[in-house]
Design a protein around this motif. Structure first.
Motif, short mmCIF file in Angstrom:
data_model
loop_
_atom_site.label_atom_id
_atom_site.label_comp_id
_atom_site.label_asym_id
_atom_site.label_seq_id
_atom_site.Cartn_x
_atom_site.Cartn_y
_atom_site.Cartn_z
N ARG A 50 0.43 -1.30 0.22
CA ARG A 50 -0.28 -0.38 -0.05
C ARG A 50 0.95 1.36 0.09
N PRO A 51 0.50 2.80 0.06
CA PRO A 51 1.17 3.81 -0.50
C PRO A 51 1.74 3.26 1.44
N GLY A 52 2.89 4.44 0.75
CA GLY A 52 3.73 4.13 2.16
C GLY A 52 4.89 3.10 2.81
N GLY A 53 4.08 2.26 1.89
CA GLY A 53 4.53 0.66 2.16
C GLY A 53 6.15 0.51 1.92
N PRO A 54 6.18 -0.39 2.21
CA PRO A 54 7.87 -0.86 1.63
C PRO A 54 7.94 -0.69 0.03
N ARG A 310 10.68 -1.26 -4.88
CA ARG A 310 9.83 0.06 -4.66
C ARG A 310 9.26 0.17 -5.93
N LEU A 311 8.52 0.70 -5.96
CA LEU A 311 7.97 0.95 -7.17
C LEU A 311 7.04 2.48 -7.85
N PRO A 312 7.53 3.43 -8.60
CA PRO A 312 7.55 4.77 -7.98
C PRO A 312 5.85 5.61 -8.29
N ALA A 313 5.76 6.45 -7.79
CA ALA A 313 4.17 7.15 -7.45
C ALA A 313 3.92 7.06 -8.18
N PRO A 314 3.64 6.75 -9.55
CA PRO A 314 2.11 6.34 -10.55
C PRO A 314 1.68 4.83 -10.66
N LEU A 315 2.47 4.26 -10.08
CA LEU A 315 2.26 2.72 -9.84
C LEU A 315 2.10 2.67 -9.22
N ILE A 316 1.34 3.48 -7.76
CA ILE A 316 1.14 3.10 -6.31
C ILE A 316 -0.54 3.92 -6.51
N ALA A 317 -0.35 4.49 -7.05
CA ALA A 317 -1.64 5.14 -7.12
C ALA A 317 -2.20 5.01 -8.60
N LEU A 318 -2.59 4.26 -9.87
CA LEU A 318 -2.79 4.04 -10.69
C LEU A 318 -4.39 4.89 -10.74
N GLY A 324 -10.06 0.55 -11.58
CA GLY A 324 -11.06 0.25 -11.02
C GLY A 324 -11.22 0.81 -9.58
N SER A 325 -10.03 1.54 -8.75
CA SER A 325 -10.31 1.68 -7.40
C SER A 325 -10.07 2.86 -7.66
N GLU A 326 -9.62 3.98 -6.20
CA GLU A 326 -9.71 4.67 -6.45
C GLU A 326 -7.90 5.55 -5.59
N PRO A 327 -7.46 5.78 -6.46
CA PRO A 327 -5.42 6.53 -5.92
C PRO A 327 -5.28 6.78 -4.94
N GLY A 328 -4.18 5.78 -3.83
CA GLY A 328 -4.52 5.94 -2.46
C GLY A 328 -5.11 5.01 -1.94
N THR A 329 -5.66 3.94 -2.49
CA THR A 329 -6.45 3.01 -2.19
C THR A 329 -5.32 1.46 -2.25
N SER A 333 -2.88 -0.07 -6.00
CA SER A 333 -0.98 0.22 -5.49
C SER A 333 -0.88 -1.18 -6.73
N LEU A 334 -0.37 -0.81 -8.31
CA LEU A 334 0.38 -2.22 -8.29
C LEU A 334 0.69 -3.25 -7.98
N ALA A 335 1.41 -2.54 -7.17
CA ALA A 335 2.37 -3.40 -5.59
C ALA A 335 1.27 -4.59 -4.88
N ASN A 336 -0.09 -3.83 -4.68
CA ASN A 336 -0.77 -4.93 -3.71
C ASN A 336 -1.09 -5.93 -5.35
#
Length: 449
Positions: A50-54, A310-318, A324-329, A333-336
């Motif tokens: 998730r955003p803010g995670g490793p 680590r993935l860059p911000a555009p992939l953590i908040a697609l 299909g989800s709100e950015p920040g959830t 996150s593509l990592a999730n």
């Protein structure tokens, strides 16, 4: 974005699929079916991605994330992924041959370029010259209908600017070959098929002789080309391994830069949402490939990010259109999504695969999850990224990731009875190259003639 585009974007290797169903024409199963699935705690898994995670690179990069690898290579890797998972027609590219046995067989044969050929996919070809593939009227974009939907063999190649512009380069490659064959006075009835074969062989050459050595190392590549894959074989039941599709080959997400300079006047900007596809490409947005791949006579290109966890911000908040989800959830996150896919299909841990391959497993310090409260062994996708970072400073995959990727790509090409490895293993590229005997992707994207 249209409903059509949003659906394709969500399907674009991001949304979980049913593990018992064919996916884009390919059947999937485990490469290591003797290894138990890693059953991770769902909350702990979400915390990783998730955003803010490793897995979040964040806005403050700290150390320099650039690698020695040119920026284009993860996008070429994505182009290959679309190709080998294409929705293959039983007729293939020749409508007069019932290639039923090859239905759903994974191949690296540019089906996203050719579709079902001039007879089966006539909208891809010139009306008055069906040996040639169509481009937009300006020649800078793929052909599109009046609603802006791309008329291409695989709609996933329109997901963002880099893949659609790469498709334009391969269309030009095929059309150049048609002109050369006509100059050589080849019989017109044979021109299309000869050009298709030559374009496919040049593409396979780039995969095996340039892409793989850079990604998995020259030594492992040479071993696979000399001895063939030992773990992955396409037999009477062809498939794509989950360990490849849902872990190892997702290394490319970690190579994406935070921003790209597209051409002299456009950029720097992120892949999402700025470079989202599914619409006409204006002239001032065309990709200057010399900024993405090193070309002799030009300044060095932008570099890909180092491979790490680590993935860059555009992939953590697609964007919502993609996830299909709100950015920040969590699910934006593509990592999730990568971690959840591995859990859903029952992938083994990275440590278990390392042991199965007979290579030393990473230490807890190298994995680096102890401080995150993680308990147990490591999800395979995360492990492969950490392996690349710990053992190769993020410049290439390590022994687990490299073995899986190399075995599958070499195995797919070797199993294709029409590949140059099957027909003529001594074949070498015939198109002009900037370096003698070293035809490469730069010669496709920025041709010298």
């Amino acid at each position: 974005m249209s409903q059509h585009a949003a659906r394709i974007a969500r399907d674009h290797c991001l949304a979980p699929e049913r593990v018992d169903a064919p996916i884009y024409g390919g059947r999937y199963r485990s490469l290591f079916d003797d290894l138990p699935a890693l059953d991770s705690d769902e909350d702990a898994l979400h915390a990783l991605g998730r955003p803010g995670g490793p897995c979040d690179l964040g806005v403050d990069f700290g150390d320099d994330p650039d690698s020695h690898v040119a920026a284009v290579w993860p996008f070429f890797g994505q182009f290959i992924a679309h190709d080998i998972t294409a929705d293959r027609s039983p007729l293939g590219h020749r409508a007069d041959v019932a290639a039923v046995r090859n239905f759903r067989v994974p191949k690296a044969n540019l089906e996203g370029l050719y579709g079902a050929g001039p007879v089966g996919s006539p909208y891809l070809y010139g009306k008055d010259d069906p040996a040639k593939l169509l481009l937009s009227p300006t020649g800078i974009d793929v052909p599109r209908n009046h609603e802006g939907i791309a008329l291409i063999g695989d709609p996933r190649n329109d997901v963002h600017l880099f893949t659609s512009q790469m498709l334009v380069a391969f269309i030009n490659l095929h059309n150049r070959l048609v002109d050369r064959l006509r100059d050589d006075e080849l019989a017109e009835a044979d021109v299309f098929e000869a050009a298709r074969r030559a374009a496919t062989w040049h593409y396979q050459h780039v995969i095996l002789r340039e892409f793989l050595p850079s990604l998995i190392g020259a030594e492992l590549t040479a071993e696979l080309l000399d001895d063939g894959p030992q773990l992955y074989r396409i037999d009477e039941d062809p498939y794509i391994p989950f360990e490849f599709a849902d872990a190892a080959y997702r290394y490319g997400h970690a190579q994406i830069r935070d921003r790209y300079q597209i051409n002299e006047h456009f950029g720097p900007c992120p892949v999402f949402p700025d470079l989202m596809g599914f619409g006409p490409v204006p002239p001032d947005h065309t990709v200057d490939w010399a900024l993405q791949i090193d070309v002799e006579g030009h300044a060095p290109a932008q570099r890909a990010k180092r491979i790490d966890s680590r993935l860059p911000a555009p992939l953590i908040a697609l964007p919502t259109q993609i996830s299909g989800s709100e950015p920040g959830t969590d699910y934006a996150s593509l990592a999730n999504r990568d971690l959840q896919r591995g859990q859903a299909v029952g992938l083994p841990s990275g440590e278990a695969v390392a042991q199965r391959l007979g290579v030393p497993a990473l230490s807890a310090e190298q994995v680096g999850l102890a401080g995150e409260g993680w308990v147990g062994e490591t999800p395979l996708w995360f492990y492969i990224l950490k392996e690349a970072s710990a053992l190769h400073d993020g410049e290439q995959l390590g022994p687990v990731g490299g073995r899986i990727v190399g075995e599958v790509l070499v195995g797919i090409i070797d199993a294709d009875p029409e590949s140059f490895r099957s027909v003529d293993p001594t074949w070498m590229p015939t198109l002009p190259a900037r370096r003698t005997g070293a035809f490469g992707l730069a010669d496709v994207l920025v041709p010298s003639d």
